[in-house]
Write a protein that holds these residues in place. Structure first.
Motif, PDB file in Angstrom:
ATOM      1  N   ASN A  75       0.923  -1.263  -0.029  1.00  0.00           N
ATOM      2  CA  ASN A  75       0.022   0.055  -0.119  1.00  0.00           C
ATOM      3  C   ASN A  75       0.901   1.200   0.172  1.00  0.00           C
ATOM      4  O   ASN A  75       1.745   1.665   0.968  1.00  0.00           O
ATOM      5  N   SER A  76       0.787   2.102  -0.833  1.00  0.00           N
ATOM      6  CA  SER A  76       1.554   3.255  -1.066  1.00  0.00           C
ATOM      7  C   SER A  76       0.686   4.407  -1.086  1.00  0.00           C
ATOM      8  O   SER A  76       1.230   5.655  -1.270  1.00  0.00           O
ATOM      9  N   GLY A  77      -0.791   4.194  -0.898  1.00  0.00           N
ATOM     10  CA  GLY A  77      -1.674   5.523  -0.807  1.00  0.00           C
ATOM     11  C   GLY A  77      -2.340   5.829  -2.057  1.00  0.00           C
ATOM     12  O   GLY A  77      -2.985   6.810  -2.155  1.00  0.00           O
ATOM     13  N   ASP A  78      -1.758   5.223  -3.266  1.00  0.00           N
ATOM     14  CA  ASP A  78      -2.457   5.277  -4.613  1.00  0.00           C
ATOM     15  C   ASP A  78      -2.531   3.894  -5.199  1.00  0.00           C
ATOM     16  O   ASP A  78      -1.892   3.419  -5.648  1.00  0.00           O
ATOM     17  N   THR A  79      -4.032   3.814  -5.295  1.00  0.00           N
ATOM     18  CA  THR A  79      -4.322   2.548  -5.950  1.00  0.00           C
ATOM     19  C   THR A  79      -3.724   2.126  -7.366  1.00  0.00           C
ATOM     20  O   THR A  79      -3.240   1.081  -7.625  1.00  0.00           O
ATOM     21  N   THR A  80      -3.525   3.076  -8.300  1.00  0.00           N
ATOM     22  CA  THR A  80      -2.979   2.940  -9.621  1.00  0.00           C
ATOM     23  C   THR A  80      -1.293   2.599  -9.483  1.00  0.00           C
ATOM     24  O   THR A  80      -1.034   1.603 -10.089  1.00  0.00           O
ATOM     25  N   ARG A  81      -0.704   3.323  -8.603  1.00  0.00           N
ATOM     26  CA  ARG A  81       0.777   3.086  -8.442  1.00  0.00           C
ATOM     27  C   ARG A  81       0.687   1.569  -7.639  1.00  0.00           C
ATOM     28  O   ARG A  81       1.656   0.740  -7.896  1.00  0.00           O
ATOM     29  N   ASP A  82      -0.221   1.046  -6.754  1.00  0.00           N
ATOM     30  CA  ASP A  82       0.042  -0.170  -6.078  1.00  0.00           C
ATOM     31  C   ASP A  82      -0.538  -1.221  -6.985  1.00  0.00           C
ATOM     32  O   ASP A  82       0.614  -2.168  -6.986  1.00  0.00           O
ATOM     33  N   ASP A  83      -1.257  -0.904  -7.977  1.00  0.00           N
ATOM     34  CA  ASP A  83      -1.382  -1.898  -9.006  1.00  0.00           C
ATOM     35  C   ASP A  83      -0.248  -2.114 -10.058  1.00  0.00           C
ATOM     36  O   ASP A  83       0.049  -3.560 -10.207  1.00  0.00           O
TER      37      ASP A  83
END
Length: 191
Positions: A75-83
């Motif tokens: 979890n980095s706080g950004d769903t697009t980045r996490d994906d």
């Protein structure tokens, strides 16, 4: 031999956790990393799925650590980045769902030292050394004995095949190769 009933003991005038098995409390563990985006902005991420045991030795140097990290819990706080981080471009969570760490040596002096171990990501194992600091002990309101550690180190992500990047027009790259590892761990005494 240390007192097996006390959760702490004194070694060379320093109060340290008692020898024995301590399990990391995932709800109170920060297993994180920091990289640079566009070589400027710090981007932080963490893994919330952590299963780790610290076997504290009679001599602190005889201690051992084993950890398994669930890559999907990133979890980095950004769903697009996490994906993207979970994709084959980086961790490839579907093919390689776990990251492991197994200690190989410990040095200790007072309340700090180094922990060296084998870090395995995407079936690639490399040695990593972390600076470790013992922060203290707490007896919580639910009658648990907790010990707290902080650790940090730096790695080159490309050593584990995490090589995705893009060159920037003005020079540099989108994602830094050097990654800072940051750990804040509470562990509960077992037994």
């Amino acid at each position: 031999m240390s007192d097996t009933t006390s959760p702490t003991r004194e070694i060379n005038g320093v109060r340290l956790p008692a020898a024995g098995r301590w399990r990391v409390d995932p709800g109170h563990a920060e297993v994180g990393f920091v990289g640079r985006h566009f070589m400027l902005t710090k981007v932080r991420g963490r893994f919330t799925g952590v299963d780790a045991v610290i076997e504290i030795g009679e001599r602190p140097e005889d201690s051992q650590v084993k950890a398994v990290i669930d890559v999907a819990s990133l979890n980095s706080g950004d769903t697009t980045r996490d994906d993207h981080l979970r994709s084959p471009d980086f961790f490839d969570a579907e093919k390689f769902p776990k990251i492991t760490f197994v200690s190989t040596s410990v040095t200790w002096d007072g309340t700090g030292g180094t922990l060296t171990g084998d870090l395995t990501i995407k079936d690639v194992t490399r040695p990593v050394t972390l600076a470790v600091e013992y922060l203290g002990y707490a007896h919580d309101p639910w009658d648990n004995h907790r010990t707290v550690f902080s650790a940090s180190g730096r790695v080159n992500r490309e050593d584990w095949g995490l090589t995705w990047n893009m060159a920037l027009e003005a020079g540099g790259v989108v994602v830094s190769k050097e990654i800072e590892l940051v750990l804040e761990l509470e562990a509960l005494r077992e037994g």
